[in-house]
Write a protein that holds these residues in place. Structure first.
Motif, PDB file in Angstrom:
ATOM      1  N   ALA A 144      -6.619  -2.126   0.491  1.00  0.00           N
ATOM      2  CA  ALA A 144      -6.785  -1.435   1.769  1.00  0.00           C
ATOM      3  C   ALA A 144      -7.985  -1.985   2.531  1.00  0.00           C
ATOM      4  O   ALA A 144      -7.940  -2.136   3.762  1.00  0.00           O
TER       5      ALA A 144
ATOM      6  N   LEU B  89       0.815  -1.204   0.000  1.00  0.00           N
ATOM      7  CA  LEU B  89       0.000   0.000   0.000  1.00  0.00           C
ATOM      8  C   LEU B  89       0.852   1.259   0.000  1.00  0.00           C
ATOM      9  O   LEU B  89       0.467   2.280  -0.570  1.00  0.00           O
TER      10      LEU B  89
ATOM     11  N   PRO C 100      -1.093   2.816  -3.593  1.00  0.00           N
ATOM     12  CA  PRO C 100      -2.405   2.761  -2.932  1.00  0.00           C
ATOM     13  C   PRO C 100      -3.417   1.987  -3.763  1.00  0.00           C
ATOM     14  O   PRO C 100      -3.452   2.108  -4.989  1.00  0.00           O
TER      15      PRO C 100
END
Length: 261
Positions: free
Chosen positions: A179, A170, A174
């Motif tokens: 996540a 991450l 991202p």
């Protein structure tokens, strides 16, 4: 929709680089980087890719940068079974087969298993069928009590390793889906502590009446130009002691078949 300038600035901040740092790395002027980020200059496709290369942007996100700048995507995303990826798929299969009688598997950026070798299969025999419905997720498989978690003696250590690896993913790129998976399975609690190990963290599995001690390595493609290949990784497990090696090298769990998960 984000502009090319906004996306580049976001990636630059994510990499903790100044405009000057990026300009020097890409061999352009800091003023040009500033003009692109503020929308006062429209970069060419070549310039977008040059900046993305210096920012170590994954191929999937390089396509997004190109689209934001008004260009067609450069990198294809084909399933691993596509004819165009035959050579790469064969390479993965050879790596998996060559690692037998020890377990090995291939998975994508969100830890969905795309292929295994035969040595993995005995460990899946008593896993809840719900966890084996495609896509089979390695994180869920390893951490869910209905999966392999009940076999893992040092589950806290293994969870800490998964947590560290997903955090690094991450931090590098991202990803909302990853996540969410982290939040579901790996969010640390007050009882969690860093694993204790001298050289490397082993996974201790109670299976077949024995405690098997394993460590793993990760293999990735070196110069991928396809999104699928950019995101696939092979994890190979090795015995950490003679007793564990004997389990796999003898009659042990047996090898029953090979192929995609």
């Amino acid at each position: 929709m984000d502009t090319i300038g906004e996306l580049l600035r976001r990636w630059r901040h994510h990499r903790r680089l100044s405009q000057l740092d990026l300009a020097i790395a890409a061999d352009v002027s800091a003023r040009h980087v500033s003009l692109v980020e503020t929308g006062r200059s429209n970069p060419s496709a070549a310039m977008v890719l040059r900046l993305a290369e210096q920012l170590d942007v994954p191929l999937r996100d390089r396509n997004r940068l190109l689209l934001a700048a008004g260009f067609a995507p450069r990198y294809a995303e084909r399933p691993l079974g596509d004819d165009a990826l035959t050579a790469a798929r064969n390479a993965v299969e050879r790596v998996l087969r060559a690692h037998e009688p020890y377990p090995a598997l291939a998975f994508d950026r969100r830890w969905n298993i795309v292929m295994t070798n035969r040595a993995v299969e005995p460990f899946l025999a008593e896993v809840d069928p719900e966890l084996l419905r495609p896509p089979v997720n390695l994180l869920r498989l390893g951490l869910d009590p209905r999966g392999l978690a009940r076999l893992v003696v040092n589950l806290a250590d293994v969870r800490a390793v998964f947590r560290s690896r997903v955090r690094r993913q991450l931090a590098a790129a991202p990803d909302p889906g990853l996540a969410a998976l982290y939040g579901e399975l790996l969010e640390p609690g007050p009882e969690d502590a860093p694993p204790d190990a001298d050289v490397m963290i082993q996974m201790i599995v109670r299976f077949g009446g024995r405690e098997l001690r394993l460590f793993s390595t990760i293999t990735t493609f070196g110069t991928p130009q396809d999104i699928t290949l950019d995101e696939v990784a092979v994890e190979s497990y090795y015995p950490a002691d003679a007793e564990s090696a004997a389990f796999f090298e003898g009659p042990g769990p047996g090898l029953t078949g090979s192929g995609p998960a």
